[in-house]
Enzyme design. Structure first.
Site, PDB file in Angstrom:
ATOM      1  N   SER A 126      -9.608   2.042   2.838  1.00 42.53           N
ATOM      2  CA  SER A 126      -8.744   2.770   1.951  1.00 42.53           C
ATOM      3  C   SER A 126      -7.736   1.911   1.204  1.00 42.53           C
ATOM      4  CB  SER A 126      -7.989   3.834   2.757  1.00 42.53           C
ATOM      5  OG  SER A 126      -7.145   3.221   3.711  1.00 42.53           O
ATOM      6  N   SER A 183      -9.741  -0.274   7.109  1.00 44.97           N
ATOM      7  CA  SER A 183      -9.201  -0.240   5.744  1.00 44.97           C
ATOM      8  C   SER A 183      -8.507  -1.491   5.246  1.00 44.97           C
ATOM      9  CB  SER A 183      -8.250   0.941   5.593  1.00 44.97           C
ATOM     10  OG  SER A 183      -8.998   2.122   5.440  1.00 44.97           O
ATOM     11  N   LYS A 235       0.863  -1.186   0.000  1.00 42.76           N
ATOM     12  CA  LYS A 235       0.000   0.000   0.000  1.00 42.76           C
ATOM     13  C   LYS A 235       0.898   1.234   0.000  1.00 42.76           C
ATOM     14  CE  LYS A 235      -3.857   2.091   2.577  1.00 42.76           C
ATOM     15  NZ  LYS A 235      -4.734   1.970   3.764  1.00 42.76           N
TER      16      LYS A 235
HETATM   17  N1  GLN Z   1     -13.080   4.615   6.354  1.00 39.09           N
HETATM   18  C1  GLN Z   1     -12.348   5.049   7.497  1.00 39.09           C
HETATM   19  C2  GLN Z   1     -11.853   6.454   7.298  1.00 39.09           C
HETATM   20  O1  GLN Z   1     -12.105   6.992   6.282  1.00 39.09           O
HETATM   21  C3  GLN Z   1     -11.217   4.105   7.795  1.00 39.09           C
HETATM   22  C4  GLN Z   1     -10.024   4.319   6.974  1.00 39.09           C
HETATM   23  C5  GLN Z   1      -8.849   3.487   7.378  1.00 39.09           C
HETATM   24  O2  GLN Z   1      -8.992   2.491   8.083  1.00 39.09           O
HETATM   25  N2  GLN Z   1      -7.680   3.932   6.971  1.00 39.09           N
HETATM   26  O3  GLN Z   1     -11.230   7.042   8.095  1.00 39.09           O
END
Ligand code: GLN
Length: 491
Positions: free
Chosen positions: A157, A181, A77
């Site tokens: 994400s 994410s 990532k």
């Molecule tokens: N959807 C959540 C956010 O937007 C989690 C994102 C994540 O785990 N990086 O913050």
């Protein structure tokens, strides 16, 4: 032998060790699949770097000094900094940025350290900007499409990671999970992913979003593959990450195949309420029945503050983000505005140009909840409720060994469906946020298919340091089902 791209990490690793195939052949095969960047999953690919790493693997394999996953490809990532690839965190503000060092997890999985697992990096994976999002639609470098239906989001994400694994562009990838994410994109793309206990795998070199929540982990097709990667990723990094826990690495494959006879699986009633789509519920019910057949017992439990995890998370995470992202000011790294009159003007223009809308929204929210007069009303309250959410889990674990539920209320939604309505995305995080706030390990396991044949993931949450138990529970389900073996049409 299966075609290379259909092989799991375990199978590839075996084929490499027994010299049925060389690391250069494997790398060449996967690089050929990446050409054209299907699903816009990758943000940086450099075949020269990848092939050089593969050659080094072949030398180590020949010399008998190979690491446990020598020569198996992996994608990272783009929030993990890498020396040999650009790192942007999906943001324009870091366009073309090159880190002078590798993140600890990149080192541990890779070939740059002597004790690295020996995996070959095939590239950097697209993600929401600074990991803020649930659909990968917040990347400055374009959306990622879901291999199961390219009109749908892959989740976020870590959307690039999930799409790449599902489309067999890589056998495994890293992801990061701040509020879901790893688990949510794994669920949306029909793969397996685990977020370990907070602090168990180093955050060093993982570009910070919300430091008290951020946790890296593996994404792959099977629980066994996740166990292989996680074994290499965990372990203390006390000198470099102040929140790293002094808990030794563990061989998570050792307990795979343990019986789950008598395992108490807690079913939180708040996870199976009205908001859960019927198709997701049906798939989960079938998976839970499978667990009963394997000898597990389903125990009704309650996580009473589940709903509060949304406001709590969306106060704490932006608060931490507003502080973490202050370092992107045009001075030290990344983008700098061209025309400015003085230093403050340079800061303002750099950040206005470099950050996308969602990141700006989070910075504003974060600065607001931390500001004098609102700190007590929002931030402090959120911290208190966060502790209560963690306590609720400890109460629940008096009655069960693992907790099972949905990862998300629905299957992957259509691209653009929530455009202009960021709160719709926030609400869909309801089932992943609680474990994040409590710092507990959680995973997503393919559990069937819902509307329009889209994958559904089952979430398993364990108590602190119970990753081995989670991975075994997931592995047992995968031995009894074939959801993780299904692949998108045309792959
Ligand atoms: N959807 C959540 C956010 O937007 C989690 C994102 C994540 O785990 N990086 O913050």
């Amino acid at each position: 032998m299966n075609s290379l791209h259909d092989m799991t990490v375990a199978e590839l690793s075996q084929a490499l060790k027994t010299k049925q195939v060389s690391a250069v052949e494997v790398a060449t095969g996967f690089l050929a699949r990446l050409g054209g960047n299907p699903h816009n999953a990758f943000l940086d690919i450099d075949s020269e770097v990848t092939l050089a790493q593969a050659q080094a693997c072949d030398a180590r394999l020949a010399a008998g000094t190979a690491g446990p996953l020598e020569g198996v490809p992996v994608g990272h990532k783009d929030v993990f900094v890498t020396r040999d690839f650009a790192t942007t965190a999906g943001s324009k503000i870091l366009a073309g940025y090159r880190s002078p060092f590798d993140a600890t997890l990149v080192q541990k999985l890779g070939t740059s350290a002597r004790d690295g697992a020996g995996m070959v990096t095939v590239g950097k994976l697209n993600c929401d900007e600074f990991a803020m999002g649930s659909a990968n639609e917040n990347s400055a470098y374009g959306v990622v499409t879901n291999p199961w239906d390219t009109a749908r989001v892959p989740g976020g994400s870590s959307g690039g990671s999930a799409a790449a694994v599902a489309a067999r562009l890589v056998p495994a990838a890293t992801g990061t999970d701040t509020g879901g994410s790893i688990r949510q994109p794994a669920s949306f793309c029909g793969i397996t992913g685990i977020k370990p206990t907070y602090g168990r795998a180093s955050r060093y070199g993982m570009i910070a979003y919300a430091s008290s929540l951020d946790q890296g982990g593996p994404m792959a097709r099977t629980a066994e593959d996740c166990a292989l990667l996680l074994s290499a990723m965990c372990g203390p990094d006390l000198d470099r990450d102040s929140t790293s826990l002094d808990v030794p690495a563990e061989d998570f494959t050792a307990s795979l195949n343990h019986s789950i006879e008598g395992l108490r699986i807690g079913i939180p009633k708040e996870f199976f309420g009205e908001g859960l789509h019927a198709d997701v519920r049906a798939a989960l019910d079938a998976a839970l029945r499978e667990y009963e057949k394997l000898g597990a017992k389903l125990v009704p439990i309650s996580l009473p503050r589940t709903e509060l995890s949304i406001p709590v998370y969306y106060i704490i995470a932006p608060a931490e983000a507003s502080s973490n992202l202050s370092r992107f000011d045009g001075v030290k790294f990344g983008h700098r505005a061209k025309d400015y009159v003085d230093l403050v003007d340079m800061y303002k223009k750099t950040r206005a140009e470099g950050f996308g809308n969602e990141v700006k929204r989070r910075i504003m929210t974060g600065a607001y909840v931390l500001s004098h007069g609102y700190y007590d009303a929002y931030y402090l309250q959120a911290q208190k409720i966060r502790r209560m959410i963690a306590d609720d889990f400890q109460n629940a674990f008096k009655e069960c060994d693992v907790i099972a539920g949905p990862v998300a209320p629905s299957v992957a939604w259509k691209l653009g469906e929530n455009a202009g309505d960021p709160v719709a995305d926030y609400l869909a995080d309801i089932f992943t946020l609680p474990a994040s706030l409590a710092g507990l390990p959680g995973m997503s396991v393919p559990a069937g298919f819902g509307a329009q044949g889209m994958p559904v993931g089952l979430q398993l949450i364990g108590n602190y340091f119970k990753e081995a138990q989670l991975l075994n529970a997931a592995h047992r389900l995968q031995q009894a089902s074939d959801f993780h073996l299904q692949k998108p049409a045309g792959v």
